[in-house]
Write an enzyme that holds these catalytic residues in place. Structure first.
Site, PDB file in Angstrom:
ATOM      1  N   ASP A   1       0.857  -1.185   0.000  1.00  0.00           N
ATOM      2  CA  ASP A   1       0.000   0.000   0.000  1.00  0.00           C
ATOM      3  C   ASP A   1       0.893   1.234   0.000  1.00  0.00           C
ATOM      4  O   ASP A   1       1.953   1.238   0.629  1.00  0.00           O
ATOM      5  CB  ASP A   1      -0.904   0.020   1.238  1.00  0.00           C
ATOM      6  CG  ASP A   1      -2.037  -0.990   1.159  1.00  0.00           C
ATOM      7  OD1 ASP A   1      -2.381  -1.417   0.043  1.00  0.00           O
ATOM      8  OD2 ASP A   1      -2.589  -1.344   2.217  1.00  0.00           O
TER       9      ASP A   1
ATOM     10  N   ASP B   1      -6.946  -1.373  -4.781  1.00  0.00           N
ATOM     11  CA  ASP B   1      -8.059  -1.007  -3.891  1.00  0.00           C
ATOM     12  C   ASP B   1      -9.017  -0.038  -4.588  1.00  0.00           C
ATOM     13  O   ASP B   1     -10.237  -0.133  -4.420  1.00  0.00           O
ATOM     14  CB  ASP B   1      -7.535  -0.371  -2.603  1.00  0.00           C
ATOM     15  CG  ASP B   1      -6.676  -1.313  -1.784  1.00  0.00           C
ATOM     16  OD1 ASP B   1      -6.825  -2.542  -1.925  1.00  0.00           O
ATOM     17  OD2 ASP B   1      -5.843  -0.819  -0.999  1.00  0.00           O
TER      18      ASP B   1
END
Length: 182
Positions: free
Chosen positions: A127, A140
């Site tokens: 991330d 995402d």
């Protein structure tokens, strides 16, 4: 080749191309993040709204489930298979494109879990998009956008399968005599 087979091939080709392109973008952005942010650096893009910060997330969205990484990985495998099947079975190009983004998002994060695993199905997702309240990645974004589009398609009554098309056709045929009677 029948017209039906041609349309199926087109939908499958679109599904595969959209999913592949989206997956490539996801993996390239993660590779960039690991190269550019590996020393703990943060790059401010829009102060107070978006910055780039590398995080290895063992959990799911918002870090939930970090103690059950193998369960999340197993669910991701099941989701990828189900999405691939749905992407091939749908009769709607709109559904096919939306599902392809969901597939790319699920597969992109699953690839991370496999590539950066400490053990069997015990990996972490890369991330780097820091919104201040959450850190995520391009996969995402695909998952969220696909989810919103899928809800819109359901609300609009966009047919997913041949059965849905037949039911819609039957309903419109049944409503025509009522319109003629008025």
């Amino acid at each position: 080749m029948t017209n039906q087979q041609g349309r199926l091939r087109t939908r499958v080709a679109v599904f595969a191309c959209v999913a592949a392109a989206a997956l490539i973008v996801d993996q390239l952005t993660k590779a960039w993040a690991m190269a550019a942010l590996s020393n703990g650096q943060t790059i401010r893009v829009i102060p107070g709204l978006l910055s780039f910060t590398l995080v290895r997330n063992p959990g799911a969205s918002l870090g939930m489930g970090s103690g059950a990484t193998w369960v999340i990985s197993l669910l991701a495998v099941v989701a990828c298979v189900a999405l691939a099947v749905a992407g091939v079975r749908t009769v709607s190009m709109k559904w096919s494109v939306a599902i392809s983004f969901a597939f790319a998002g699920a597969l992109g994060n699953l690839i991370d879990r496999v590539m950066y695993a400490d053990g069997f199905l015990d990996g972490k997702v890369v991330d780097f998009l820091n919104y201040g309240w959450s850190v995520g990645n391009v996969a995402d974004i695909y998952l969220v956008v696909a989810g919103v589009v899928l809800v819109i398609l359901i609300l609009m009554g966009e047919p997913f399968s041949h059965k849905d098309l037949i039911e819609q056709s039957d309903e419109s045929l049944q409503s025509e005599p009522e319109a003629d009677a008025k």
